[in-house]
Design a protein around this motif. Structure first.
Motif, short mmCIF file in Angstrom:
data_model
loop_
_atom_site.label_atom_id
_atom_site.label_comp_id
_atom_site.label_asym_id
_atom_site.label_seq_id
_atom_site.Cartn_x
_atom_site.Cartn_y
_atom_site.Cartn_z
N VAL A 121 0.85 -1.19 0.00
CA VAL A 121 0.00 0.00 0.00
C VAL A 121 0.89 1.25 0.00
O VAL A 121 1.87 1.33 0.74
CB VAL A 121 -0.92 0.01 1.24
CG1 VAL A 121 -1.72 1.31 1.30
CG2 VAL A 121 -1.85 -1.19 1.23
N LYS A 173 -8.31 10.66 -1.60
CA LYS A 173 -8.94 9.38 -1.28
C LYS A 173 -8.13 8.51 -0.33
O LYS A 173 -8.64 7.50 0.16
CB LYS A 173 -9.20 8.60 -2.58
CG LYS A 173 -10.15 9.29 -3.56
CD LYS A 173 -11.53 9.47 -2.96
CE LYS A 173 -12.48 10.08 -3.98
NZ LYS A 173 -13.85 10.24 -3.43
N SER A 174 -6.88 8.85 -0.07
CA SER A 174 -6.07 7.99 0.80
C SER A 174 -5.22 8.80 1.77
O SER A 174 -4.05 8.48 2.01
CB SER A 174 -5.18 7.07 -0.06
OG SER A 174 -4.33 7.83 -0.89
N GLY A 178 -1.90 10.32 -0.41
CA GLY A 178 -2.54 10.63 -1.69
C GLY A 178 -2.45 12.10 -2.03
O GLY A 178 -2.23 12.48 -3.19
N HIS A 183 -1.58 9.49 -7.38
CA HIS A 183 -1.81 8.07 -7.67
C HIS A 183 -1.56 7.82 -9.16
O HIS A 183 -1.68 8.71 -9.99
CB HIS A 183 -3.24 7.66 -7.30
CG HIS A 183 -3.47 6.18 -7.39
ND1 HIS A 183 -2.75 5.27 -6.63
CD2 HIS A 183 -4.32 5.44 -8.16
CE1 HIS A 183 -3.16 4.04 -6.91
NE2 HIS A 183 -4.12 4.12 -7.85
N THR A 197 -2.85 -1.07 -5.12
CA THR A 197 -3.13 -0.42 -3.83
C THR A 197 -3.02 -1.44 -2.70
O THR A 197 -3.83 -1.47 -1.78
CB THR A 197 -4.55 0.18 -3.83
OG1 THR A 197 -5.51 -0.87 -4.10
CG2 THR A 197 -4.70 1.27 -4.87
#
Length: 226
Positions: A121, A173-174, A178, A183, A197
């Motif tokens: 991740v 989103k992360s 992010g 990404h 991911t």
């Protein structure tokens, strides 16, 4: 007496009929050349052909044939139209080879995307780098945001092609990772994008762009020259 009589006559003829002298000079010069080449050169001069341009075109043909790994045909007696035709044909062969090579590399990238295992991740860019390297391409170690700014130059779907990376430089989103690094994934054709991911995912292009394109418009491009 004979010499004194003929000498003035010869001088008079040279003055009154210089074309005869020129013709004689041309005949003497041309006689030193092979007959076919002589005829070609005289014909080109008569037709006002630029011999320097023909010479340059012959050099270009020789260079292109060298790229093809072939011996060029005999170019010495060919006129401008014939040389131009041969050059166009050779250039078309080069273009066909380049297109075929590009398609082969794209197919290798797509195959590598399906075969390359996931990365942890937060290492989406490393997965993309692994895919490209597994396809035989040299890619610099960069983060997703860096690859976006360096390689992703288009947002036009008409220019999107299999094997291209697709990325955003930042998204929400992360969490902080992010926002800071963005990404990245790979477009594998047929309207599908793959990324990593923690697992390797496959989504539609619309899903991917809608999900990650919250702060920046996703863009794409190839991450290596080939």
């Amino acid at each position: 007496m004979k010499t004194k009589f003929w000498l003035p006559l010869l001088i008079t003829c040279a003055v009154m009929c210089p074309q005869l002298v020129l013709a004689g000079t041309l005949r003497e010069s041309v006689s030193l050349l092979p007959s076919d080449a002589s005829l070609s050169i005289l014909t080109q001069i008569r037709e006002g052909v630029n011999l320097e341009e023909l010479s340059q075109e012959r050099e270009e043909i020789t260079y292109v044939y060298g790229q093809l790994g072939q011996e060029p045909p005999d170019l010495a007696t060919l006129n401008g139209t014939e040389l131009h035709f041969i050059l166009e044909e050779a250039q078309a062969q080069i273009q066909e080879r380049e297109v075929a090579h590009k398609r082969e590399v794209q197919a290798n990238i797509v195959a590598a995307a399906y075969a390359t295992p996931t990365t942890p991740v937060g290492y989406c860019a490393q997965w993309v780098i692994d895919v490209y390297r597994n396809a035989g391409l040299d890619v610099e170690e960069l983060n997703a945001c860096d690859m976006y700014w360096r390689y992703c130059t288009s947002a036009d779907t008409n220019e999107l092609s299999a094997g291209m990376i697709i990325a955003v430089p930042s998204h929400s989103k992360s969490g902080s990772a992010g926002l800071r690094y963005g990404h990245i994934g790979i477009y594998v054709g047929d309207g599908l994008v793959m990324d990593s991911t923690g697992t390797v995912n496959t989504r539609t292009l619309e899903e991917w762009t809608s999900y990650y394109g919250t702060d920046y418009a996703p863009q794409w491009g190839f991450a290596a020259r080939f």
